[in-house]
Design an enzyme around this catalytic site. Structure first.
Site, PDB file in Angstrom:
ATOM      1  N   SER A   1      20.267  -1.825  32.874  1.00  0.00           N
ATOM      2  CA  SER A   1      21.167  -0.700  32.600  1.00  0.00           C
ATOM      3  C   SER A   1      20.586   0.368  31.680  1.00  0.00           C
ATOM      4  CB  SER A   1      22.484  -1.208  32.009  1.00  0.00           C
ATOM      5  OG  SER A   1      23.267  -1.796  33.015  1.00  0.00           O
TER       6      SER A   1
ATOM      7  N   LYS B   1      20.895   3.787  33.043  1.00  0.00           N
ATOM      8  CA  LYS B   1      22.040   4.685  32.880  1.00  0.00           C
ATOM      9  C   LYS B   1      21.743   5.855  31.943  1.00  0.00           C
ATOM     10  CE  LYS B   1      25.648   1.273  33.949  1.00  0.00           C
ATOM     11  NZ  LYS B   1      24.882   0.026  34.129  1.00  0.00           N
TER      12      LYS B   1
ATOM     13  N   SER C   1      28.553   0.216  29.656  1.00  0.00           N
ATOM     14  CA  SER C   1      27.641  -0.069  30.771  1.00  0.00           C
ATOM     15  C   SER C   1      28.406  -0.360  32.063  1.00  0.00           C
ATOM     16  CB  SER C   1      26.721  -1.240  30.420  1.00  0.00           C
ATOM     17  OG  SER C   1      25.467  -1.087  31.035  1.00  0.00           O
TER      18      SER C   1
ATOM     19  N   LYS D   1      21.143   2.237  24.171  1.00  0.00           N
ATOM     20  CA  LYS D   1      21.574   1.691  25.469  1.00  0.00           C
ATOM     21  C   LYS D   1      21.035   0.280  25.605  1.00  0.00           C
ATOM     22  CE  LYS D   1      23.850   1.720  29.181  1.00  0.00           C
ATOM     23  NZ  LYS D   1      24.110   0.288  28.872  1.00  0.00           N
TER      24      LYS D   1
END
Length: 317
Positions: A94, A97, A151, A256
């Site tokens: 992720s 993202k 997420s 993140k």
């Protein structure tokens, strides 16, 4: 046999059937409690990450990190403060993202436009679920918030699907942006990170963090700890996937997290520490809380290094 004898025999049998048999109770010291035996199911061997398969975890480092890849960069001077397998190209889960969010923001599309989660946003890669049911309608801004903070995979996919030209055009824009940033080791095939074919290196991800950390909206949304979102008639609370945001010892400007089996635990951050603005990348970490533990080890080590480099008071002659 006479009838009398036959009758007596039958009576005795009937009497015996009604008689209670009293058994002697064993002494308390002789009583043994039988404990139930727990039958353990065989544990399936863990699927090795790409990093494990490549032998990256065999590379030693002075902090004994559980991450096979680690990279710390001074954002202002570009000085590399720590480096472990920085050029290894691995799935990034992720962390993807961040690029998804950057492409959305740079597209100039309205953050107030309402987008609807559809069956097209279903995870066909890993079969994961989502709190965003099909038919859920949120603004683009809310989708972006949930994608970065919690997420949310369906939110990220819906953002890509609603890009001009559709999902294919969005993925092409992601790769074009990576190329423009000099991320030569990076390739994307979808906007969520569920695919192990979304791959990059720590050095490349440092470039991505450098750019995204300069976008105020992405800084704010990625470091948001929680948010209540109206899903139909209900207010549903979403929280950040990064517990370090609640730690007063950390001053995080952008972050993140990521995880899929092939990538292990991943974490990228921009944080101010020891008087420096740092970019930190941890990939392919093994263990439930290992990426957080690695970040803490790195923080303590950097703080010690800063103390050692501070000049002492001048000696008076």
């Amino acid at each position: 046999m006479s009838l009398a004898l036959a009758f007596v025999g039958t009576a005795e049998a009937a009497t015996a059937s009604k008689t209670k048999v009293i058994k002697a109770k064993p002494a308390a010291s002789q009583v043994r409690k039988v404990r139930p035996v727990a039958v353990r199911k065989p544990v399936a061997p863990a699927v090795p990450t790409f990093g494990m398969a490549a032998g990256l975890h065999a590379v030693e480092d002075p902090l004994a990190l559980r991450s096979s890849v680690a990279y710390v960069l001074d954002q202002n001077t570009n000085e590399v403060l720590f480096s472990k397998n920085p050029q290894a190209v691995l799935p990034i889960a992720s962390i993807t993202k961040l690029m998804t969010a950057l492409v959305v923001v740079e597209s100039g599309l309205s953050m107030d436009e309402k987008l609807t989660v559809t069956e097209d946003d279903k995870d066909t890669e890993k079969g994961t679920g989502s709190r965003l049911a099909f038919g859920t309608t949120l603004t683009r801004g809310d989708m972006l918030h949930l994608a970065l903070m919690s997420s949310e995979n369906r939110a990220a996919h819906a953002l890509g699907r609603n890009y001009p030209g559709g999902l294919d055009a969005f993925v092409a824009a992601m790769n074009a942006k990576a190329q423009s940033l000099g991320m030569a080791d990076t390739h994307y095939v979808e906007p969520t990170g569920l695919s192990s074919r979304n791959q990059s290196s720590a050095a490349d991800l440092a470039k991505l963090v450098n750019v995204t950390s300069q976008v105020p909206l992405l800084r704010d949304l990625s470091t948001s700890r929680e948010a209540r979102v109206a899903l139909g008639k209900r207010l549903v609370q979403f929280r950040s996937t990064n517990g370090l945001l609640s730690n007063p010892l950390w001053d995080i400007g952008l972050q993140k997290t990521g995880f899929i089996n092939e990538a292990g635990k991943c974490l990228v951050m921009q944080a101010r520490m020891a008087g420096r603005q740092l970019i930190m990348v941890f990939l392919d970490s093994s263990g439930k809380a290992s990426r957080i533990a690695d970040a803490e080890r790195m923080r303590k080590w950097l703080s010690e290094q800063a103390v050692e480099t501070v000049p002492g008071p001048a000696t008076k002659l």
